[in-house]
Scaffold this motif. Structure first.
Motif, PDB file in Angstrom:
ATOM      1  N   HIS A 158       0.620  -1.273  -0.106  1.00  0.00           N
ATOM      2  CA  HIS A 158      -0.166   0.245   0.082  1.00  0.00           C
ATOM      3  C   HIS A 158       0.934   1.255  -0.036  1.00  0.00           C
ATOM      4  CE1 HIS A 158      -3.502  -2.384   0.906  1.00  0.00           C
ATOM      5  NE2 HIS A 158      -3.130  -2.796   2.092  1.00  0.00           N
ATOM      6  N   PRO A 159       1.663   1.422  -0.723  1.00  0.00           N
ATOM      7  CA  PRO A 159       2.331   0.908  -1.927  1.00  0.00           C
ATOM      8  C   PRO A 159       3.463   0.067  -1.310  1.00  0.00           C
ATOM      9  CG  PRO A 159       3.185   2.932  -2.362  1.00  0.00           C
ATOM     10  CD  PRO A 159       2.190   3.011  -1.025  1.00  0.00           C
ATOM     11  N   PRO A 160       4.205  -1.042  -2.219  1.00  0.00           N
ATOM     12  CA  PRO A 160       5.311  -1.808  -1.795  1.00  0.00           C
ATOM     13  C   PRO A 160       6.476  -0.929  -1.450  1.00  0.00           C
ATOM     14  CG  PRO A 160       4.252  -2.616  -3.920  1.00  0.00           C
ATOM     15  CD  PRO A 160       3.654  -1.194  -3.863  1.00  0.00           C
ATOM     16  N   TRP A 161       7.004  -1.190  -0.288  1.00  0.00           N
ATOM     17  CA  TRP A 161       8.002  -0.677   0.426  1.00  0.00           C
ATOM     18  C   TRP A 161       9.446  -1.285   0.143  1.00  0.00           C
ATOM     19  CZ3 TRP A 161      11.156  -2.758   4.142  1.00  0.00           C
ATOM     20  CH2 TRP A 161      11.943  -1.778   5.020  1.00  0.00           C
ATOM     21  N   ALA A 162      10.405  -0.579   0.215  1.00  0.00           N
ATOM     22  CA  ALA A 162      11.667  -1.061   0.101  1.00  0.00           C
ATOM     23  C   ALA A 162      12.545  -0.242   1.039  1.00  0.00           C
ATOM     24  CB  ALA A 162      12.289  -0.929  -1.336  1.00  0.00           C
ATOM     25  N   GLU A 163      13.489  -0.896   1.674  1.00  0.00           N
ATOM     26  CA  GLU A 163      14.267  -0.162   2.428  1.00  0.00           C
ATOM     27  C   GLU A 163      15.031   1.101   2.096  1.00  0.00           C
ATOM     28  OE1 GLU A 163      18.299  -1.158   5.396  1.00  0.00           O
ATOM     29  OE2 GLU A 163      17.473  -2.701   3.928  1.00  0.00           O
ATOM     30  N   GLY A 164      15.020   2.262   2.785  1.00  0.00           N
ATOM     31  CA  GLY A 164      15.851   3.434   2.444  1.00  0.00           C
ATOM     32  C   GLY A 164      14.952   4.185   1.583  1.00  0.00           C
ATOM     33  N   TRP A 165      13.524   3.931   1.388  1.00  0.00           N
ATOM     34  CA  TRP A 165      12.628   4.846   0.565  1.00  0.00           C
ATOM     35  C   TRP A 165      12.411   6.064   0.789  1.00  0.00           C
ATOM     36  CZ3 TRP A 165       7.168   2.972  -1.008  1.00  0.00           C
ATOM     37  CH2 TRP A 165       6.575   3.731  -2.225  1.00  0.00           C
ATOM     38  N   VAL A 166      12.675   6.999   0.245  1.00  0.00           N
ATOM     39  CA  VAL A 166      12.648   8.505   0.756  1.00  0.00           C
ATOM     40  C   VAL A 166      12.149   9.128  -0.610  1.00  0.00           C
ATOM     41  CG1 VAL A 166      14.954   9.209   0.096  1.00  0.00           C
ATOM     42  CG2 VAL A 166      13.466  10.466   1.763  1.00  0.00           C
ATOM     43  N   TRP A 167      11.026  10.060  -0.212  1.00  0.00           N
ATOM     44  CA  TRP A 167      10.169  10.815  -1.460  1.00  0.00           C
ATOM     45  C   TRP A 167      10.345  12.195  -1.245  1.00  0.00           C
ATOM     46  CZ3 TRP A 167       4.974  12.578  -2.017  1.00  0.00           C
ATOM     47  CH2 TRP A 167       4.390  12.672  -3.211  1.00  0.00           C
ATOM     48  N   SER A 168      10.606  12.927  -2.275  1.00  0.00           N
ATOM     49  CA  SER A 168      10.695  14.557  -2.338  1.00  0.00           C
ATOM     50  C   SER A 168       9.682  15.149  -1.764  1.00  0.00           C
ATOM     51  CB  SER A 168      11.243  15.126  -3.408  1.00  0.00           C
ATOM     52  OG  SER A 168      10.356  14.643  -4.459  1.00  0.00           O
ATOM     53  N   GLY A 169       8.508  14.704  -2.186  1.00  0.00           N
ATOM     54  CA  GLY A 169       7.247  15.500  -1.755  1.00  0.00           C
ATOM     55  C   GLY A 169       6.933  15.529  -0.225  1.00  0.00           C
ATOM     56  N   ASP A 170       7.326  14.298   0.438  1.00  0.00           N
ATOM     57  CA  ASP A 170       7.053  14.237   1.939  1.00  0.00           C
ATOM     58  C   ASP A 170       7.939  15.325   2.581  1.00  0.00           C
ATOM     59  OD1 ASP A 170       5.547  12.023   1.962  1.00  0.00           O
ATOM     60  OD2 ASP A 170       7.063  10.472   1.955  1.00  0.00           O
ATOM     61  N   GLN A 171       9.158  15.567   1.920  1.00  0.00           N
ATOM     62  CA  GLN A 171       9.998  16.683   2.697  1.00  0.00           C
ATOM     63  C   GLN A 171       9.385  18.085   2.836  1.00  0.00           C
ATOM     64  OE1 GLN A 171      12.367  14.504   4.168  1.00  0.00           O
ATOM     65  NE2 GLN A 171      11.373  13.051   2.540  1.00  0.00           N
ATOM     66  N   GLY A 172       9.055  18.383   1.543  1.00  0.00           N
ATOM     67  CA  GLY A 172       8.151  19.730   1.334  1.00  0.00           C
ATOM     68  C   GLY A 172       7.095  19.913   2.449  1.00  0.00           C
ATOM     69  N   MET A 173       6.095  18.974   2.393  1.00  0.00           N
ATOM     70  CA  MET A 173       4.834  19.069   3.220  1.00  0.00           C
ATOM     71  C   MET A 173       5.250  18.842   4.766  1.00  0.00           C
ATOM     72  SD  MET A 173       2.050  17.048   1.013  1.00  0.00           S
ATOM     73  CE  MET A 173       2.900  15.443   0.621  1.00  0.00           C
ATOM     74  N   ILE A 174       6.180  17.939   5.099  1.00  0.00           N
ATOM     75  CA  ILE A 174       6.543  18.094   6.413  1.00  0.00           C
ATOM     76  C   ILE A 174       7.117  19.302   7.041  1.00  0.00           C
ATOM     77  CG2 ILE A 174       8.852  17.197   6.232  1.00  0.00           C
ATOM     78  CD1 ILE A 174       6.207  16.437   9.224  1.00  0.00           C
ATOM     79  N   ILE A 175       7.937  19.898   6.396  1.00  0.00           N
ATOM     80  CA  ILE A 175       8.553  21.447   6.481  1.00  0.00           C
ATOM     81  C   ILE A 175       7.198  22.289   6.747  1.00  0.00           C
ATOM     82  CG2 ILE A 175       9.931  23.414   5.607  1.00  0.00           C
ATOM     83  CD1 ILE A 175      11.803  21.024   4.984  1.00  0.00           C
ATOM     84  N   ALA A 176       6.291  22.472   5.813  1.00  0.00           N
ATOM     85  CA  ALA A 176       5.331  23.250   5.804  1.00  0.00           C
ATOM     86  C   ALA A 176       4.443  22.926   7.058  1.00  0.00           C
ATOM     87  CB  ALA A 176       4.452  22.892   4.377  1.00  0.00           C
ATOM     88  N   ALA A 177       4.173  21.730   7.232  1.00  0.00           N
ATOM     89  CA  ALA A 177       3.461  21.683   8.580  1.00  0.00           C
ATOM     90  C   ALA A 177       4.122  21.981   9.853  1.00  0.00           C
ATOM     91  CB  ALA A 177       3.062  20.142   8.678  1.00  0.00           C
ATOM     92  N   LEU A 178       5.450  21.881   9.980  1.00  0.00           N
ATOM     93  CA  LEU A 178       6.242  22.038  10.929  1.00  0.00           C
ATOM     94  C   LEU A 178       6.226  23.727  11.207  1.00  0.00           C
ATOM     95  CD1 LEU A 178       9.217  19.750  10.775  1.00  0.00           C
ATOM     96  CD2 LEU A 178       7.189  19.711  12.292  1.00  0.00           C
ATOM     97  N   THR A 179       6.270  24.368   9.849  1.00  0.00           N
ATOM     98  CA  THR A 179       6.289  25.848   9.999  1.00  0.00           C
ATOM     99  C   THR A 179       4.771  26.338  10.429  1.00  0.00           C
ATOM    100  OG1 THR A 179       7.658  25.664   8.177  1.00  0.00           O
ATOM    101  CG2 THR A 179       6.392  27.972   8.334  1.00  0.00           C
ATOM    102  N   ASP A 180       3.858  25.619  10.101  1.00  0.00           N
ATOM    103  CA  ASP A 180       2.640  26.144  10.684  1.00  0.00           C
ATOM    104  C   ASP A 180       2.676  26.075  12.251  1.00  0.00           C
ATOM    105  OD1 ASP A 180       1.618  26.634   8.261  1.00  0.00           O
ATOM    106  OD2 ASP A 180       0.194  24.949   8.069  1.00  0.00           O
ATOM    107  N   MET A 181       3.112  25.052  12.858  1.00  0.00           N
ATOM    108  CA  MET A 181       3.040  24.521  14.066  1.00  0.00           C
ATOM    109  C   MET A 181       3.658  25.686  14.859  1.00  0.00           C
ATOM    110  SD  MET A 181       0.861  22.237  14.519  1.00  0.00           S
ATOM    111  CE  MET A 181       0.968  21.694  16.233  1.00  0.00           C
ATOM    112  N   LEU A 182       4.922  26.170  14.248  1.00  0.00           N
ATOM    113  CA  LEU A 182       5.730  27.274  14.756  1.00  0.00           C
ATOM    114  C   LEU A 182       4.798  28.542  14.782  1.00  0.00           C
ATOM    115  CD1 LEU A 182       8.586  28.307  15.813  1.00  0.00           C
ATOM    116  CD2 LEU A 182       9.039  28.753  13.505  1.00  0.00           C
ATOM    117  N   ALA A 183       4.133  29.018  13.751  1.00  0.00           N
ATOM    118  CA  ALA A 183       3.369  29.992  13.744  1.00  0.00           C
ATOM    119  C   ALA A 183       2.165  30.041  14.680  1.00  0.00           C
ATOM    120  CB  ALA A 183       2.777  30.306  12.256  1.00  0.00           C
TER     121      ALA A 183
END
Length: 463
Positions: A266-291
């Protein structure tokens, strides 16, 4: 000009991309002309988007239109009095009418948790755009789509309300709204609920949105979920890059008896998998929490949820995480050889099963990291990398249609980047090309054009 001149983007090379894709030498007497070239390039990119955006794929359509809205917002902010920009704004208003009809044609029960996240966030930006056009009625419909439908579905059917999660409680599953499939607690599903909650709450501080504490409460719950995982260093959900920063992996995994985080589909996972889109969104959410740190502190203390909440330590933690991930992006997701923003070389992202979904990541990354608010907290400067990426995207487009392509880098440089990533991350796959042959042509064109709009929007914001 309201911000730094576009020539800051092109750096010391003294070169700028013309609307035809050619290059010319920088003349310090033609700065206004340089900015005009970027604007005309943007107009051509949007014109192509008009012909490819109306495709039948639910989550991709929500995401690509969000890219369009952020791009047009950047156009309007930089060139508020340009007649062509005003025409584009009105066109987008008409497209939003059609988009709502598209959304309402689906049975919500057949949709997935991340679908509601993409559309919920897009709907907030749609409302902002529509209010600028004085279309309050349609704007309110989009607001209700975000709050009453998308957020409520994610909370009721995707959020794990049980007390059985091991080693971390709760979080959000990427299951279907009917509840036939629980799905997996991956990063994108959780950060979408996180970001949707924080964005609705921030809007409620200036707009009349009833019962707004529930959005703050959910944002806080999602913060706890992420932060607890990040503190469990042995599982490397927030994986450190030696001496450089960190990146958030595609999902948290913990392999031991009794763990509820061992799902490899959901979807198939492999060790070390990292995705660019996640990084942008998590920084945005953390920025919101700071605000909203002061509002959160008051909420937690007054409701006796956490009477010992220390807002200063909380702020320090947020700022540190944002800088860690920002530095991780700078070091690991940008090629040393050409300075172009890349997708991490993970077969799970590029492969035939889900490449058609993850190809959008580079645009999502820059959609958020180019925001003034996020950019001021990153601790790294991506200006030149945005410039390099714009040049690459524009020079590899279909020069007849101005259609952007899924690949815009050379295979030779891609191979060097894979080795760079492998040295930093410890793992990498020898992937250079997106395996998206099974993707419908119009869908592919819409997604790739949206990536281009995201990067162009980022370039505008650096002016």
């Amino acid at each position: 000009m309201k911000r730094r001149n576009f020539i800051r983007i092109v750096g010391s090379t003294g070169l700028l991309i013309g609307a035809t894709g050619t290059m010319f030498a920088y003349n310090p007497l033609t700065r206004a002309d340089s900015e005009e070239k970027l604007k005309q390039l943007c107009f051509k990119a949007f014109e192509r988007f008009e012909s490819v955006w109306d495709f039948n794929d639910f989550w991709k359509r929500g995401n690509t239109f969000d890219a369009c809205l952020i791009f047009v917002d950047a156009l309007k902010d930089q060139w508020p009095d340009d007649p062509e920009v005003e025409i584009i704004q009105k066109k987008v208003g008409k497209m939003l009418e059609k988009n709502l009809v598209f959304f309402n044609s689906f049975d919500p029960g057949d949709l997935w948790a991340d679908d509601f996240g993409w559309w919920g966030i897009m709907a907030l930006n749609a409302r902002k755009h529509l209010l600028q056009l004085d279309n309050k009625e349609l704007g309110e419909q989009y607001l209700k789509l975000s709050t009453d439908l998308c957020w409520e579905y994610k909370k009721k059917t995707a959020y794990d309300h049980t007390e059985t999660g091991v080693p971390v409680l709760h979080g959000c599953r990427n299951g279907d709204a009917n509840g036939d499939s629980l799905g997996v607690k991956n990063t994108v599903t959780n950060v979408l609920l996180f970001l949707l909650s924080s964005r609705i709450y921030r809007l409620s501080l200036t707009e009349a949105i009833p019962d707004n504490d529930k959005y703050l409460d959910m944002a806080y719950r999602q913060w706890l979920w992420f932060n607890e995982w990040f503190e469990l260093d042995r599982y490397q959900y927030l994986k450190k890059i030696p001496d450089t920063g960190a990146l958030v992996q595609e999902r948290p995994m913990a392999f031991f008896e009794g763990s509820t985080y061992q799902e490899k589909i959901h979807p198939p996972w492999a060790e070390g998998w990292v995705w660019s889109g996640d990084q942008g969104m998590i920084i945005a959410a953390l920025t919101d929490m700071l605000a909203i740190k002061d509002e959160l502190a008051q909420y937690l203390i007054s409701n006796e949820i956490d009477a010992d909440f220390d807002v200063n330590n909380y702020e320090l933690r947020l700022r540190n995480l944002i800088k860690q991930i920002g530095l991780g992006v700078k070091k690991a997701m940008i090629s040393d050889v050409d300075g172009i923003i890349r997708e991490a070389p993970c077969f799970s992202s590029f492969g035939p099963e889900h490449g058609r979904d993850y190809v959008a990541g580079r645009g999502i990354l820059m959609r958020y990291l180019s925001s003034d608010e996020e950019r001021n907290l990153l601790g790294v400067d991506l200006t030149e990398n945005i410039r390099n990426t714009v040049k690459a995207i524009w020079n590899t487009r279909n020069k007849v249609t101005n259609q952007m392509q899924p690949e815009f880098t050379s295979v030779e440089n891609d191979k060097l980047y894979v080795e760079q990533f492998r040295k930093l991350w410890g793992l990498a796959d020898d992937v250079h090309k997106w395996d998206i042959e099974t993707m419908k042509e119009k869908n592919k064109n819409g997604v790739c054009q949206a990536v281009g709009l995201d990067i162009l929007g980022a370039a505008i914001k650096t002016l």
